[in-house]
Design an enzyme around this catalytic site. Structure first.
Site: not given
Length: 584
Positions: A285, A252-253, A250
């Site tokens: 994300e 991040d940002a 995943r």
């Protein structure tokens, strides 16, 4: 495949490589105090092949004066400022080497913080619980070495080295290996958009890693235009997927990365490196809601829009980013369920256009959640929904979460209705600790709850040991009747999802969603096998008629909807039902 860092060449020799374009010379210092010069090989690279055993401790000496850890250290000795260690990833003997992962449509994610659960060995002890719950994927918050012993992981500075407070690389592999043996995937949250403020020495010898013409909330942006920088992060992704055999990442940002070309390259390199037949999943994300990336190597995106609409309906909160969802939250939730994103180019509260059209994407392109580390931990007091929302309304929203065709994500403890807070915590000291504490409090200065500035001092100090300790969830919760009821509720819904829905999720498509009343809506999907799934939900306090949408089909599951309610086509307050119909 790997250029950054130290890698084993054979049983006796290791190759050390450092990209240091802003220095004249680099030496390798071993823990026995011997020093060995690296050779400049062009384009800012310095290399050395050396006889040394696995687990050798080392650090780099820059221009004869500055001693720094390896930025691609695979393991640290003495926290982020100490020596790095050579790791032989081939030494671990995998017990489940034939594991090929699971297809994406089977995914049910359970997000955890390793430190709060007792490190890698503590999480491993939880695996039977996750299997019984119905989870199929364990997601670990970032593991990269961070300063101190307590941190969310997003302040990491050595992204290749699992933090020593969680355990050793071998213990992490054992956790992953054991999870695979139980049929569980393992995902890792990775941070490629910034480094933390303590322990990052790159600016002293590789200032070209950053670009001063573009800034992020964490300072100068990382310069992904440079191949050496792209390689650093691509190699990190490949290390997790190949050396640790995790099943997905995943990211991040990624909106703070600001370079779609890098993201596409990373996905391409991952797909090329993974052996045929193995399932590996990449999830984003991305506040920018870049739907186009979900057709360029990425499986799905965390759907903050869906969470925000549900949160407003469950709590009535409308400050901060919830302000974008406070007006007609029911219609916004309907848009999420039918089209994926709420913001698909519309302007937000700041007047900025955000998002791309997403209606053409599969529901499986979106990860939906009621809670996660951000949405709980970024609150001043880390309150969970069980302590804020009506219990029946929360259960109705949980039915929607676990039975709709989007991929559900749970946050540790959610399944037993945990009320234990999850707070923001760090382990900084001195001026940095003061800055983090005050910065945390200033984040909430404009909220009505803190109109009296004195109230800001009540916000827990991120650096206090008590803040970390109070965030630890009860690991044996099921002795309380209310907690047992929550567990049974989650297990029942996830068994239904696995039995009735998962086989038919590939090829599923939205049939639209319609608001019925404030807080109430009906959403439908055509599943891949042709059946129709409809979920009616009422988060409001008044009875709502579902009209022509309810008479036919098999009632798959209901919360606070009686057989009589179902036949009459009404939804009581704080209720939900899922209906399966054979397509006409």
């Amino acid at each position: 495949m790997y250029r950054h860092g130290a890698r084993r060449l054979d049983q006796h020799r290791s190759r050390f490589a450092l990209w240091a374009p802003n220095c004249r010379e680099v030496a390798l210092e071993l823990q026995d105090e011997s020093v060995h010069s690296l050779q400049a090989t062009g384009d800012g690279w310095f290399n050395l092949d050396l006889d040394c055993p696995s687990d050798t401790s080392y650090r780099f000496v820059i221009d004869g004066r500055v001693r720094v850890p390896d930025p691609a250290s695979r393991r640290q000795f003495g926290d982020v400022h100490g020596f790095s260690r050579v790791v032989d990833h081939d030494a671990y003997e995998w017990r489940h080497s034939a594991w090929q992962g699971r297809p994406w449509h089977e995914t049910v994610i359970y997000e955890v913080h390793a430190g709060l659960l007792g490190g890698f060995t503590g999480i491993e002890a939880m695996l039977p619980h996750l299997v019984q719950l119905g989870v199929t994927a364990l997601e670990l918050m970032p593991l990269g070495e961070f300063p101190g012993r307590r941190n969310w992981g997003y302040d990491g500075v050595l992204p290749f080295a699992p933090d020593g407070s969680y355990g050793t690389p071998e213990q992490l592999k054992h956790l992953i290996d054991s999870a695979h043996g139980m049929g569980l995937m393992v995902f890792i949250d990775v941070v490629y958009n910034h480094f933390g403020p303590d322990g990052n020495y790159l600016g002293q010898y590789a200032a070209d890693f950053f670009r001063e013409d573009r800034h992020t909330p964490w300072g100068a942006a990382i310069d992904f235009r440079r191949p050496q920088v792209r390689d650093f992060f691509c190699e990190n992704a490949l290390m997790w997927l190949l050396d640790y055999r995790v099943d997905g990442l995943r990211l991040d940002a990624v909106h703070a990365i600001g370079d779609d070309a890098f993201l596409i390259e990373l996905a391409e390199r991952v797909r090329a490196a993974v052996e045929p037949g193995r399932h590996v999943h990449l999830v984003l994300e991305n506040e920018d809601n870049r739907a186009s990336l979900l057709q360029q190597g990425y499986e799905a995106q965390w759907n903050d829009d869906g969470h925000n609409a549900l949160h407003v309906l469950l709590t009535g909160e409308s400050e901060g980013y919830y302000a974008d969802f406070a007006e007609d939250a029911t219609a916004k939730l309907a848009t999420c369920l039918s089209q994926g994103f709420v913001f698909q180019g519309q302007t937000d509260r700041r007047g900025q256009a955000r998002g791309e059209p997403s209606e053409h994407l599969s529901p499986l392109s979106f990860v939906l959640f009621l809670q996660n580390h951000d949405q709980v931990g970024n609150r001043a007091f880390g309150e969970r929904l069980a302590a804020m929302a009506n219990e029946d309304a929360l259960k109705a929203a949980t039915l929607l979460l676990l039975l709709c065709p989007m991929v559900p994500l749970l946050f540790m403890g959610e399944e037993w209705g945990s009320r234990q807070p999850f707070l923001f915590f760090t382990d900084h000291h001195g001026e940095l600790a003061d800055a983090v504490r005050e910065g945390r409090r200033n984040e909430f200065a404009e909220f009505s709850r803190f109109a009296d500035a004195q109230q800001l001092t009540c916000i827990p100090d991120p650096n206090a040991v008590e803040t970390f300790a109070s965030s630890q969830p009860d690991l044996e919760p099921a002795h309380q009747p209310q907690q047992r009821a929550w567990l049974t509720f989650y297990r029942t819904l996830l068994r239904l999802r696995q039995r009735e829905l998962v086989p038919a999720l590939p090829g599923s498509r939205s049939l639209g969603a319609e608001a019925l009343a404030p807080g109430a809506l009906s959403a439908g999907w055509r599943l891949g096998d042709g059946r129709l799934l409809r979920i009616d939900i009422n988060l409001g306090s008044e009875v709502v008629a579902t009209g022509a949408r309810s008479p036919a089909g098999d009632l798959l599951c209901a919360h606070r909807v009686s057989e009589e309610d179902y036949r009459q086509g009404v939804l009581p307050s704080h209720s939900a039902q899922a209906v399966l119909e054979i397509a006409p």
